[in-house]
Design a protein around this motif. Structure first.
Motif, short mmCIF file in Angstrom:
data_model
loop_
_atom_site.label_atom_id
_atom_site.label_comp_id
_atom_site.label_asym_id
_atom_site.label_seq_id
_atom_site.Cartn_x
_atom_site.Cartn_y
_atom_site.Cartn_z
N LEU A 227 -11.38 -3.38 1.37
CA LEU A 227 -10.55 -4.32 0.62
C LEU A 227 -9.76 -3.62 -0.48
CD1 LEU A 227 -13.07 -7.30 0.33
CD2 LEU A 227 -10.84 -7.36 1.48
N THR A 228 -10.38 -2.68 -1.17
CA THR A 228 -9.65 -1.95 -2.22
C THR A 228 -8.54 -1.09 -1.61
OG1 THR A 228 -11.33 -0.19 -2.20
CG2 THR A 228 -11.59 -1.95 -3.82
N ALA A 229 -8.83 -0.47 -0.46
CA ALA A 229 -7.78 0.29 0.22
C ALA A 229 -6.66 -0.63 0.69
CB ALA A 229 -8.37 1.06 1.41
N LEU A 230 -7.03 -1.84 1.13
CA LEU A 230 -6.03 -2.83 1.55
C LEU A 230 -5.13 -3.21 0.37
CD1 LEU A 230 -4.88 -4.91 3.58
CD2 LEU A 230 -6.68 -6.48 2.81
N ALA A 231 -5.73 -3.36 -0.81
CA ALA A 231 -4.95 -3.71 -2.00
C ALA A 231 -3.92 -2.62 -2.29
CB ALA A 231 -5.88 -3.92 -3.19
N TYR A 232 -4.35 -1.36 -2.22
CA TYR A 232 -3.40 -0.26 -2.48
C TYR A 232 -2.28 -0.26 -1.44
CZ TYR A 232 -1.40 4.35 -3.09
OH TYR A 232 -0.51 5.39 -3.29
N ALA A 233 -2.65 -0.37 -0.17
CA ALA A 233 -1.65 -0.32 0.90
C ALA A 233 -0.67 -1.48 0.81
CB ALA A 233 -2.35 -0.31 2.26
N ALA A 234 -1.19 -2.68 0.51
CA ALA A 234 -0.31 -3.84 0.38
C ALA A 234 0.66 -3.66 -0.78
CB ALA A 234 -1.14 -5.10 0.19
N GLY A 235 0.17 -3.10 -1.88
CA GLY A 235 1.04 -2.83 -3.01
C GLY A 235 2.11 -1.82 -2.68
N ALA A 236 1.72 -0.76 -1.97
CA ALA A 236 2.69 0.28 -1.61
C ALA A 236 3.75 -0.27 -0.66
CB ALA A 236 1.96 1.46 -0.97
N VAL A 237 3.34 -1.07 0.31
CA VAL A 237 4.29 -1.65 1.26
C VAL A 237 5.28 -2.58 0.55
CG1 VAL A 237 4.51 -3.23 3.23
CG2 VAL A 237 2.78 -1.42 3.26
N ALA A 238 4.79 -3.28 -0.48
CA ALA A 238 5.65 -4.19 -1.25
C ALA A 238 6.44 -3.47 -2.33
CB ALA A 238 4.81 -5.29 -1.87
N HIS A 239 6.38 -2.11 -2.32
CA HIS A 239 7.05 -1.29 -3.34
C HIS A 239 6.58 -1.68 -4.74
CE1 HIS A 239 9.69 0.46 -0.33
NE2 HIS A 239 9.92 -0.77 0.12
N ALA A 240 5.28 -1.96 -4.85
CA ALA A 240 4.65 -2.28 -6.12
C ALA A 240 3.62 -1.20 -6.43
CB ALA A 240 4.01 -3.66 -6.06
N SER A 241 2.92 -1.39 -7.54
CA SER A 241 1.93 -0.39 -7.97
C SER A 241 0.62 -0.57 -7.21
CB SER A 241 1.69 -0.51 -9.48
OG SER A 241 0.64 0.33 -9.86
N GLY A 242 0.35 0.35 -6.32
CA GLY A 242 -0.90 0.29 -5.55
C GLY A 242 -2.12 0.54 -6.42
N PHE A 243 -2.00 1.43 -7.42
CA PHE A 243 -3.15 1.73 -8.27
C PHE A 243 -3.56 0.51 -9.10
CE2 PHE A 243 -1.57 6.19 -7.81
CZ PHE A 243 -2.67 6.67 -7.13
N LEU A 244 -2.60 -0.21 -9.63
CA LEU A 244 -2.93 -1.41 -10.39
C LEU A 244 -3.53 -2.48 -9.48
CD1 LEU A 244 -2.97 -2.69 -13.13
CD2 LEU A 244 -0.62 -3.48 -12.78
N ALA A 245 -3.04 -2.55 -8.24
CA ALA A 245 -3.61 -3.49 -7.27
C ALA A 245 -5.06 -3.15 -6.99
CB ALA A 245 -2.79 -3.48 -5.98
N VAL A 246 -5.37 -1.86 -6.86
CA VAL A 246 -6.75 -1.43 -6.60
C VAL A 246 -7.66 -1.83 -7.76
CG1 VAL A 246 -8.24 0.60 -6.43
CG2 VAL A 246 -6.18 0.46 -5.05
N TYR A 247 -7.25 -1.54 -8.99
CA TYR A 247 -8.10 -1.84 -10.14
C TYR A 247 -8.32 -3.35 -10.27
CZ TYR A 247 -10.07 -1.66 -14.83
OH TYR A 247 -10.91 -1.80 -15.91
#
Length: 499
Positions: A227-247
């Motif tokens: 799930l945390t990896a999914l958060a990063y990947a979804a953020g990256a695909v949306a051109h958003a901050s994947g690291f903040l999504a993970v945290y």
């Protein structure tokens, strides 16, 4: 091919076992374990065993993967009850504070080292992020107010996101693609959308995990990592901050009452250690010891500008509006530890071929070595000198037991430090809320089950079982009695945290 694979596995296993053993050695010496891991990388590198490794792009990729795991573990272990009151100051430190730090270090590097403005600001951006692994590993060993620790940890978990965006922006060769104000808006968009994606993934994940009946308990930790990896990947695909999504996702999931929660936290902790070991060894392997002597003076210039000017100013500007006491601000300034994150960020311009990036990497590497030793080894004396320690603070113990899990309870450890008004109090005078109970007292090396008339003494250690619903109330009551004794409420003392 199989022979090379066998040798690689032999070397990897040896490095991993030495790194695990080094944790105990570094703890005894009071040194951060990351220094040992960096030294291992240097030892097996070109100046040691002769392994040649110069792939900055691979290092950046693996470094980002390791940071995902480390930041996820930080989010999973962060308690929302202590994080919520400091979220404002942590967000300000991670954004406004970062901007102040970049500006101050950039000006110092431009004036003192004679670098052009863009490269000088790149220096400032690379070193402006505190390191989550270094902060988590160092502060969680100390007895400090929970909210003070939470402020530093939340900052370190959040500030990677804006810093990565700024470093990529500055390290891209050529003129900026957009006006500066549009770049600022883009960074704002990436942070907001990244946090929103993490929130959605975290809430959805906790909802599913509480209702899914997985056939094996070992699948729950794997699902959380996914799930945390999914958060990063979804953020990256949306051109958003994947690291903040993970945290954000980590905080949401970690504060839910999930099946096998302690197993999940234990797995995340072990995985984070593996990520730290691999990351630091890899960074040490990438460094060239023969070039490090030439950058000692620039590293000291950048480090002094960062630690003694940029960091204190950024903390003062960010924390003053939230009425953080000056002593706590001074500790926040000194506790902004740098570790692997600045070195990983330095691989971004190196992999993009930015002019001067090789020297930047060497400067940051030496800076991290010097100032990590300086700050990490003095952080406990500094905390005592500033009087921000909290020796009577209860600490959570991670115990994987089925009864505790079924009850939704936590196991806390509390010591009665010198000067605490807990000494002399009978257990029934603690008046802990229903759902919390002292189950064991350790005195002079001997443990016993206490009764209501057991009188606490200085130096006693207690084990306290508290359900999730009353845990915070129990901690507040213990703090109140520790400060004002059994009549704490008569003195309007309710155990709220200070500083």
């Amino acid at each position: 091919m199989s022979e090379q694979l066998n040798l690689a596995l032999l070397l990897g296993a040896g490095v991993l076992l030495v790194a695990v053993a080094a944790v105990r050695l570094s703890t005894r010496l009071g040194l951060p374990s990351l220094l040992v891991y960096l030294a291992l990388g240097l030892l097996i590198g070109e100046s040691g065993l002769g392994i040649q490794f110069e792939d900055a792009t691979l290092t950046r990729t693996l470094g980002f993967a390791a940071l995902i795991v480390i930041i996820a573990e930080g989010g999973l272990t962060a308690r929302w009850s202590t994080l919520r009151p400091v979220l404002g100051v942590s967000l300000t430190l991670a954004t406004v504070g970062v901007a102040v730090s970049i500006a101050v270090v950039g000006v110092a590097v431009h004036l003192l080292l004679g670098l052009d403005w863009r490269l000088a600001l790149l220096y400032g951006a690379v070193v402006s992020s505190t390191d989550a692994a270094a902060v988590f590993a160092t502060l969680r060993k100390l007895r400090l107010p929970a909210r003070l620790v939470a402020a530093v940890e939340a900052e370190s978990g959040i500030n990677d996101a804006p810093v990565v965006l700024v470093v990529v922006l500055l390290a891209t060769v050529g003129p900026f693609a957009h006006p500066w104000w549009l770049e600022v808006l883009l960074i704002f968009y990436e942070l907001v959308v990244g946090a929103a994606i993490g929130l959605v993934v975290g809430m959805g994940g906790r909802w599913v995990l509480r209702r899914a009946a997985l056939p094996s308990s070992g699948l729950y930790p794997i699902a959380v990592v996914g799930l945390t990896a999914l958060a990063y990947a979804a953020g990256a695909v949306a051109h958003a901050s994947g690291f903040l999504a993970v945290y954000t996702a980590g905080v949401m999931i970690g504060n839910a009452r999930l099946p096998h929660r302690q197993a999940i936290l234990g797995f995340a902790d072990g995985l984070a250690w593996v990520a730290q070991i691999g990351l630091f060894v890899l960074l040490g392997l990438l460094a060239s010891p023969g070039r490090l002597d030439d950058v000692l003076v620039p590293a000291l210039v950048v480090g002094v500008a960062l630690v003694f000017f940029a960091r204190p100013l950024s903390v003062f500007i960010s924390a003053t509006p939230f009425q953080v006491p000056l002593r706590a601000q001074a500790f926040l300034a000194w506790a902004g530890l740098r570790g692997a994150v600045p070195v990983v960020l330095a691989t971004i311009p190196l992999s993009l071929g930015y002019p001067g990036a090789s020297r930047l990497f060497d400067v940051v590497f030496v800076l991290v070595l010097i100032f990590t030793v300086l700050q990490a080894t003095t952080i406990a004396p500094v905390a005592r000198a500033l009087k921000v320690t909290a020796p009577g603070e209860a600490a959570e113990l991670r115990v994987e037991t089925a009864p505790l899990e079924r009850m939704g309870a936590d196991l806390l450890q509390l010591e009665v430090p010198p000067g605490s008004k807990l000494a002399g109090v009978h257990l029934d005078e603690l008046r802990l809320p229903v759902g919390a109970s002292v189950t064991l007292v350790l005195r002079d090396g001997q443990g016993f089950v206490p009764g209501p008339d057991t009188r606490l003494k200085t130096g006693d250690s207690m084990l306290i079982v508290a359900t999730a619903a009353v845990r915070d109330a129990a901690e507040r009551r213990l703090r109140a009695v520790s400060r004002r004794g059994r009549l704490a409420r008569w003195f309007a003392e309710y155990g709220e945290e200070r500083g």
